[in-house]
Design an enzyme around this catalytic site. Structure first.
Site, PDB file in Angstrom:
ATOM      1  CE  LYS A 141      -4.164  -1.907   2.106  1.00 16.78           C
ATOM      2  NZ  LYS A 141      -5.183  -1.752   3.151  1.00 16.78           N
ATOM      3  N   GLY A 179     -13.052  -7.688   9.923  1.00 20.36           N
ATOM      4  CA  GLY A 179     -12.890  -6.699   8.872  1.00 20.36           C
ATOM      5  C   GLY A 179     -13.768  -6.906   7.655  1.00 20.36           C
TER       6      GLY A 179
END
Length: 293
Positions: A73, A258
């Site tokens: 990321k 999540g």
């Protein structure tokens, strides 16, 4: 799927490692099919070492874009042409959009985190959060939560090569938002216990709890938790993480993995690629089906 794919099908990817556990292909491909969109979404195991070639393939293959997950990321940023303001502020990207060879990086993780709590009727605005992790997901969560109104945040991180990023996150929150942020060493167990006890929500945004660490958790003692605490683990595979099991042993009423965050961040990315709203309720039924493990 085979009935939808033809010579005009547009490819979208997911680049991360490990990634074979991901629910994102199920989510996006079912959404494409539901709306009759001629796209296909595939997962690719991409490490930091193979990332440059993988990103170039988006241009070469004229892909519409890709999701980016751990450990890429932050490493992906120098490989892109542009960043949207939120991604630039956060310093992490989880979604790439390809416009005629111009690759723009976005971040939807923080939006997904806050929206998933809202979906459950949990409002953390005006409260304190203890957050473990300062990587791509942790940074996005910290910034979005602060922007949305979390008033105090204790960020815990290992004193390793990601410590500088954790320091940056705290400075960013204190300078750019109304949230009071402090940095703590994750190795200090007593400090972590004390900050959790003083918080409305404890969020784990580390990779602990997912493969190959699926049998581990940062909090092993149920006495660290109380019933009215909110416990959120950004891991969703396995569905019931070790952290969640500890929280359930403590009788915590609001325990989340999540999956909801993944759904809502995916919906935001879906909109960026297609211009269409993801059929979220339909996809939620598919992803949250108890038979879907």
């Amino acid at each position: 799927m085979t009935e939808r794919i033809d010579g005009h099908t547009i490819l979208i990817g997911l680049m991360a490692y490990p990634i074979r556990h991901s629910m994102s292909p199920t989510m996006h491909n079912n959404a494409f099919a539901k709306l009759g969109l001629n796209y296909a979404y595939l997962a690719f195991e991409v490490t930091n070492e193979t990332l440059p070639a993988a990103i170039q393939s988006i241009r070469t293959l004229d892909m519409r874009g890709s999701n980016i997950s751990m450990p890429n990321k932050q490493k992906v940023i120098p490989l892109l042409d542009k960043l949207d303001p939120a991604a630039e502020m956060i310093g992490a990207v989880n979604t790439i959009v390809n416009d005629d060879g111009i690759l723009t990086g976005y971040t939807t993780d923080g939006i997904g985190f806050m929206k998933s709590l809202d979906d459950e009727g949990i409002n953390i605005r005006g409260h304190k959060m203890t957050l473990a992790g300062a990587g791509g997901a942790g940074t996005a969560i910290a910034v979005q939560a602060a922007l949305d109104g979390v008033t105090e945040m204790s960020i815990f991180n290992l004193h390793d090569d990601s410590w500088d990023n954790a320091k940056r996150n705290v400075e960013l929150l204190n300078e750019k938002t109304n949230c009071k942020a402090t940095l703590h060493e994750l190795e200090d167990r007593d400090d972590l216990k004390a900050e959790i006890a003083d918080s409305f929500i404890y969020t784990d945004a580390t990779g602990v709890g997912m493969k190959p660490l699926e049998n581990e958790t940062l909090v092993t003692d149920p006495s660290w938790f109380r019933e009215d605490l909110v416990v959120f683990d950004t891991v969703y595979a396995p569905r019931n993480t070790k952290l969640m099991q500890v929280a359930e042993q403590a009788g915590v009423k609001h325990v989340f993995n999540g999956l909801g965050m993944m759904l809502e961040q995916g919906a935001a990315a879906f909109k960026l690629w297609t211009g269409e709203d993801m059929p979220v309720d339909y996809i939620r039924q598919i992803l949250f089906d108890d038979d879907q493990q």
